[in-house]
Design an enzyme around this catalytic site. Structure first.
Site, PDB file in Angstrom:
ATOM      1  N   LYS A 131     -11.652  -4.975  -2.895  1.00  0.00           N
ATOM      2  CA  LYS A 131     -12.670  -3.585  -2.723  1.00  0.00           C
ATOM      3  C   LYS A 131     -11.916  -2.844  -3.785  1.00  0.00           C
ATOM      4  O   LYS A 131     -13.191  -1.764  -3.675  1.00  0.00           O
ATOM      5  CB  LYS A 131     -13.446  -3.331  -1.822  1.00  0.00           C
ATOM      6  CG  LYS A 131     -12.280  -2.609  -0.901  1.00  0.00           C
ATOM      7  CD  LYS A 131     -13.542  -2.749   0.334  1.00  0.00           C
ATOM      8  CE  LYS A 131     -13.238  -3.749   1.861  1.00  0.00           C
ATOM      9  NZ  LYS A 131     -12.178  -3.159   2.591  1.00  0.00           N
ATOM     10  N   LYS A 159      -5.502 -11.016  -5.358  1.00  0.00           N
ATOM     11  CA  LYS A 159      -6.647 -10.890  -5.305  1.00  0.00           C
ATOM     12  C   LYS A 159      -7.380  -9.940  -5.506  1.00  0.00           C
ATOM     13  O   LYS A 159      -7.319  -9.263  -5.832  1.00  0.00           O
ATOM     14  CB  LYS A 159      -6.128 -10.663  -3.763  1.00  0.00           C
ATOM     15  CG  LYS A 159      -6.804 -11.077  -2.541  1.00  0.00           C
ATOM     16  CD  LYS A 159      -7.154  -9.953  -1.408  1.00  0.00           C
ATOM     17  CE  LYS A 159      -6.447  -9.081  -1.309  1.00  0.00           C
ATOM     18  NZ  LYS A 159      -7.416  -8.267   0.073  1.00  0.00           N
ATOM     19  N   LYS A 193       1.355  -1.337   0.091  1.00  0.00           N
ATOM     20  CA  LYS A 193      -0.035  -0.045   0.079  1.00  0.00           C
ATOM     21  C   LYS A 193       0.949   0.889   0.209  1.00  0.00           C
ATOM     22  O   LYS A 193       0.810   1.710  -0.800  1.00  0.00           O
ATOM     23  CB  LYS A 193      -1.015  -0.165   1.564  1.00  0.00           C
ATOM     24  CG  LYS A 193      -2.028  -1.308   1.066  1.00  0.00           C
ATOM     25  CD  LYS A 193      -3.600  -0.908   1.900  1.00  0.00           C
ATOM     26  CE  LYS A 193      -4.125  -2.081   1.598  1.00  0.00           C
ATOM     27  NZ  LYS A 193      -5.473  -1.615   2.055  1.00  0.00           N
TER      28      LYS A 193
HETATM   29  P1  ATP Z   1      -8.720  -2.790  -0.176  1.00  0.00           P
HETATM   30  O1  ATP Z   1      -8.680  -3.839  -0.618  1.00  0.00           O
HETATM   31  O2  ATP Z   1      -9.424  -1.880   1.063  1.00  0.00           O
HETATM   32  O3  ATP Z   1      -7.425  -3.774   1.266  1.00  0.00           O
HETATM   33  P2  ATP Z   1     -10.137  -6.099   1.296  1.00  0.00           P
HETATM   34  O4  ATP Z   1     -10.821  -5.696  -0.461  1.00  0.00           O
HETATM   35  O5  ATP Z   1      -8.522  -6.517   1.005  1.00  0.00           O
HETATM   36  O6  ATP Z   1      -9.591  -4.518   0.830  1.00  0.00           O
HETATM   37  P3  ATP Z   1     -11.087  -5.693   3.736  1.00  0.00           P
HETATM   38  O7  ATP Z   1     -11.304  -4.538   4.632  1.00  0.00           O
HETATM   39  O8  ATP Z   1      -8.928  -5.631   3.805  1.00  0.00           O
HETATM   40  O9  ATP Z   1     -10.948  -6.285   1.806  1.00  0.00           O
HETATM   41  O10 ATP Z   1     -11.120  -7.693   4.135  1.00  0.00           O
HETATM   42  C1  ATP Z   1     -12.033  -8.040   4.676  1.00  0.00           C
HETATM   43  C2  ATP Z   1     -11.943  -9.229   4.860  1.00  0.00           C
HETATM   44  O11 ATP Z   1     -12.286 -10.211   3.790  1.00  0.00           O
HETATM   45  C3  ATP Z   1     -10.509 -10.129   5.463  1.00  0.00           C
HETATM   46  O12 ATP Z   1     -10.726 -10.913   6.614  1.00  0.00           O
HETATM   47  C4  ATP Z   1      -9.460 -10.072   4.374  1.00  0.00           C
HETATM   48  O13 ATP Z   1      -8.891 -11.400   4.934  1.00  0.00           O
HETATM   49  C5  ATP Z   1     -11.110 -10.792   3.631  1.00  0.00           C
HETATM   50  N1  ATP Z   1     -10.950 -10.525   1.474  1.00  0.00           N
HETATM   51  C6  ATP Z   1     -10.834  -9.759   1.389  1.00  0.00           C
HETATM   52  N2  ATP Z   1     -10.726  -9.415   0.048  1.00  0.00           N
HETATM   53  C7  ATP Z   1     -10.166 -11.539   0.095  1.00  0.00           C
HETATM   54  C8  ATP Z   1     -10.140 -11.964  -1.324  1.00  0.00           C
HETATM   55  N3  ATP Z   1      -9.867 -11.817  -2.728  1.00  0.00           N
HETATM   56  N4  ATP Z   1     -10.396 -13.494  -0.965  1.00  0.00           N
HETATM   57  C9  ATP Z   1     -10.653 -13.866   0.300  1.00  0.00           C
HETATM   58  N5  ATP Z   1     -11.301 -13.600   1.277  1.00  0.00           N
HETATM   59  C10 ATP Z   1     -10.280 -11.561   1.203  1.00  0.00           C
END
Ligand code: ATP
Ligand code: LTN
Length: 332
Positions: A200, A197, A115
């Site tokens: 969002k 991955k 990040k």
């Molecule tokens: P950002 O893109 O803002 O980092 P993010 O989509 O990774 O956000 P988080 O709020 O960081 O989302 O994650 C919330 C939960 O969802 C965490 O437990 C994270 O491990 C899980 N998670 C996020 N993306 C995935 C994915 N692609 N597959 C499985 N678990 C996920």
């Protein structure tokens, strides 16, 4: 033997619209385990300001995540749903844990490196100590288990290290938490680039399926997801894009792999993708109907959050007093 339930805790950041990755990787487990554990499920608004946010949007999204939790099946009568900034104990513990967090370990966190490298404006101290705040979230509740996606594994290790370090320096205080990670949905991948991955905050909106995407958009995104040119319906590490779509299929249908391989063997990817598009869209249609109803009742949502703030503070208060005493802060 007591039958006191163990404690489960997890938070999701209101840093963007939630994806099926968030759902399958983390939230689905909150729902599955809500009867078995004493659950605390939060919205990590403090974490989200480690990257720039628009205040009004952040407020709106925080409430939306709560409505999403409810529409996906979390029962507010069983589970404490709260906003992280509503319980100051997270920040009180954060400071103490900062004093035993090592710069070296924090600087090795891959999420931080990733990040920080994305933009100059991300070069802030909060991003660096983000994992210490996550540890505080967990340890303040003496959580036994934390359902997360695999991307949070390194942060979970830090939380465990800090619990062990504090306990050995000041005497037994914190439970050492365990992660709960679903093997097949631990990391749902981007629909555009299966090496990345699904996230969002991905700039390419076609890479992620958002829970609140219009149904025709969901269908389109799945049908145009990248696959490969082997034209061989199989589940293996050479065909990671297809593997990812099969994982999504299995998670939404509950079918097992052999069944699905048998069904689509010898057929083109197109038929499989069209079926998957229908399955996901139908499932999310149900969810979206519930969501629309829930989000329109702001009063109820705010009441749930007021109760949640109170219950969460009740859970952490004594432990925080104990920590402040052990560290040597004068108490009158
Ligand atoms: P950002 O893109 O803002 O980092 P993010 O989509 O990774 O956000 P988080 O709020 O960081 O989302 O994650 C919330 C939960 O969802 C965490 O437990 C994270 O491990 C899980 N998670 C996020 N993306 C995935 C994915 N692609 N597959 C499985 N678990 C996920
Ligand atoms: N860092 C997590 C969100 C998060 C979290 C937590 C997860 C903040 N505090 C405590 C589990 C337990 C993420 O998903 N990026």
């Amino acid at each position: 033997m007591t039958d006191k339930k163990k404690t489960l805790l997890s938070l999701v950041q209101p840093s963007g619209d939630l994806t099926i990755g968030n759902y399958l990787g983390a939230i689905k487990n909150f729902i599955k385990l809500q009867d078995e554990y004493d659950c605390y499920i939060g919205v990590a608004d403090l974490h989200s300001i480690t990257v720039p946010q628009v205040a009004a949007e952040l407020r709106k999204r925080s409430r939306e995540i709560v409505a999403i939790y409810l529409a996906l099946g979390l029962d507010p009568d069983k589970v404490t749903i709260f906003i992280q900034s509503h319980n100051p104990d997270h920040l009180k513990l954060y400071w103490v844990l900062n004093s035993i967090s090592y710069m070296g370990q924090l600087s090795r966190m891959t999420q931080f490196k990733d990040k920080q490298s994305r933009a100059d404006e991300n070069n802030n101290a909060a991003l660096f100590t983000y994992p210490t705040l996550m540890a505080a979230d967990i340890l303040a509740y003496n959580a036994d288990v934390v359902p997360v996606g695999i991307d949070q594994q390194q942060h979970m290790e830090l939380a465990r290290d800090l619990a062990i370090r504090f306990n050995s320096r000041y005497s037994e205080t914190f439970t050492v938490p365990e992660s709960i990670i679903n093997e097949s949905t631990r990391k749902i991948m981007s629909l555009r680039n299966p090496e990345k991955k699904m996230s969002k905050s991905d700039e390419d909106k076609n890479a992620s399926i958002f829970l609140l995407d219009p149904l025709n958009v969901i269908r389109k995104k799945i049908k145009s997801a990248v696959t490969d040119s082997l034209n061989n319906f199989d589940y293996n590490d050479e065909q990671i894009a297809l593997k990812n779509l099969i994982d999504i299929y299995l998670a939404f249908t509950g079918e097992d792999l052999d069944q699905v391989l048998a069904k689509y063997k010898g057929k083109g990817y197109g038929e499989f993708k069209a079926d998957l598009a229908d399955i996901v869209a139908n499932d999310l249609e149900n969810f979206q109907n519930k969501y629309n109803e829930i989000i329109s009742d702001k009063e109820r949502l705010d009441q749930i959050l007021k109760d949640g703030a109170e219950k969460s503070q009740r859970k952490t208060r004594n432990l925080l007093d104990k920590v402040y005493r052990k560290v040597g802060f004068l108490q009158l």
